[in-house]
Design an enzyme around this catalytic site. Structure first.
Site, short mmCIF file in Angstrom:
data_model
loop_
_atom_site.label_atom_id
_atom_site.label_comp_id
_atom_site.label_asym_id
_atom_site.label_seq_id
_atom_site.Cartn_x
_atom_site.Cartn_y
_atom_site.Cartn_z
N PHE A 13 7.50 20.22 -27.72
CA PHE A 13 6.55 19.78 -28.38
C PHE A 13 5.94 21.43 -29.09
O PHE A 13 5.29 21.70 -28.20
CB PHE A 13 5.46 18.64 -28.70
CG PHE A 13 6.20 17.07 -29.06
CD1 PHE A 13 6.65 16.53 -30.19
CD2 PHE A 13 6.95 16.33 -27.66
CE1 PHE A 13 6.85 15.60 -30.15
CE2 PHE A 13 7.03 15.34 -27.71
CZ PHE A 13 6.97 14.64 -29.06
N ASP A 14 6.27 21.47 -30.14
CA ASP A 14 5.35 22.74 -30.90
C ASP A 14 4.03 21.33 -31.46
O ASP A 14 4.22 20.01 -31.23
CB ASP A 14 5.91 23.14 -32.43
CG ASP A 14 4.52 23.72 -33.10
OD1 ASP A 14 4.33 24.85 -32.66
OD2 ASP A 14 4.12 23.31 -34.48
N VAL A 15 2.27 22.44 -30.86
CA VAL A 15 1.94 21.94 -31.41
C VAL A 15 1.44 21.82 -32.56
O VAL A 15 0.41 20.96 -32.87
CB VAL A 15 0.49 21.48 -29.96
CG1 VAL A 15 -0.92 21.24 -29.64
CG2 VAL A 15 1.60 21.63 -29.07
N THR A 18 2.91 20.98 -35.65
CA THR A 18 3.76 19.85 -35.89
C THR A 18 2.75 18.33 -35.53
O THR A 18 2.30 17.43 -35.77
CB THR A 18 4.85 19.91 -34.32
OG1 THR A 18 5.08 21.16 -34.88
CG2 THR A 18 5.53 18.65 -34.51
#
Length: 237
Positions: A13-15, A18
């Site tokens: 995951f991009d954090v 996102t």
């Protein structure tokens, strides 16, 4: 769509952008500084100025770079050109909120996958983000560990090495992100499966995220993280 959602072991995951609403966090803090100064700012203008300032050659690691960015954009917004205000913007990252669906969707997805964070933020900021999200991650990679920022392939290679050490490969990863520039395009180039979470659906432009040279059609596309979690649940039957 080359693979079923059942085919993945890891979700990376991009954090920021996102899972964490960084645009909301930025503009809320800037609006507070503006209110104290007796002025009003336009949120989209602020994000446009931020985008141009953030992606300069002298940029520092995020969110420490927000001090420099603030001093660059403040004159155009009519805000005080003072370092203490830039520091206020940097420290605001500790209070940035998750999108409404993030924590619940991550908890649901963690039942089926190993969740791995991949963030351009420094570790100190990520620790706050992870807590805000309910600490759902199996592993995490920040700019401090990788020594670089996405879309640098080196960042992704660090994660590939990690899953390889666990006896897996990048073919078992679904990369989940909102940024076409930082994540979706480069993940395609590196041969990963990807999922675009279009957080700005219904809005014009790219907000605080740099515009990609070209649009990359993702393997999966949802307008919320809940959409992905629901699709996984449906695939599970």
């Amino acid at each position: 769509m080359g693979k079923s959602l059942h085919d993945f072991t890891y979700l990376t995951f991009d954090v920021v952008g996102t899972l964490i609403d960084f645009e909301g966090g930025l503009t809320e803090c800037l609006a507070g500084i503006a209110a104290d100064a007796g002025v009003v700012i336009d949120a989209e203008e602020a994000l446009s100025l931020y985008r141009a300032a953030r992606y300069s050659r002298d940029a520092d690691l995020f969110p420490d770079d927000l001090i420099r960015v603030y001093l660059a954009i403040a004159p155009n917004l009519g805000l005080p050109v003072e370092r203490k205000c830039g520091e206020r913007l940097r420290v605001s990252a500790k209070r940035w909120k998750a999108f409404d669906d993030s924590a619940e969707a991550l908890a649901q997805l963690a039942k089926d996958y190993r969740l791995v964070a991949m963030t351009n933020a420094r570790r100190w900021a990520f620790d706050y983000f992870a807590k805000e999200l309910g600490s759902p991650f199996y592993a995490a990679f920040t700019a401090d560990e990788t020594g670089t920022e996405k879309p640098d392939p080196v960042f992704f290679e660090k994660v590939f090495d990690f899953v390889a050490a666990e006896g897996s490969s990048k073919d078992e990863i679904l990369h989940v992100a909102q940024s076409q520039y930082h994540d979706i395009g480069i993940s395609r180039e590196l041969g990963m499966s990807n999922c675009w979470i279009e957080r700005r659906h219904g809005q014009k432009g790219y907000g605080g995220t740099i515009e990609p040279a070209k649009f990359t059609e993702p393997d999966y596309h949802f307008t919320s993280l809940k959409g992905l979690a629901n699709a996984v649940a449906a695939a599970r039957g």
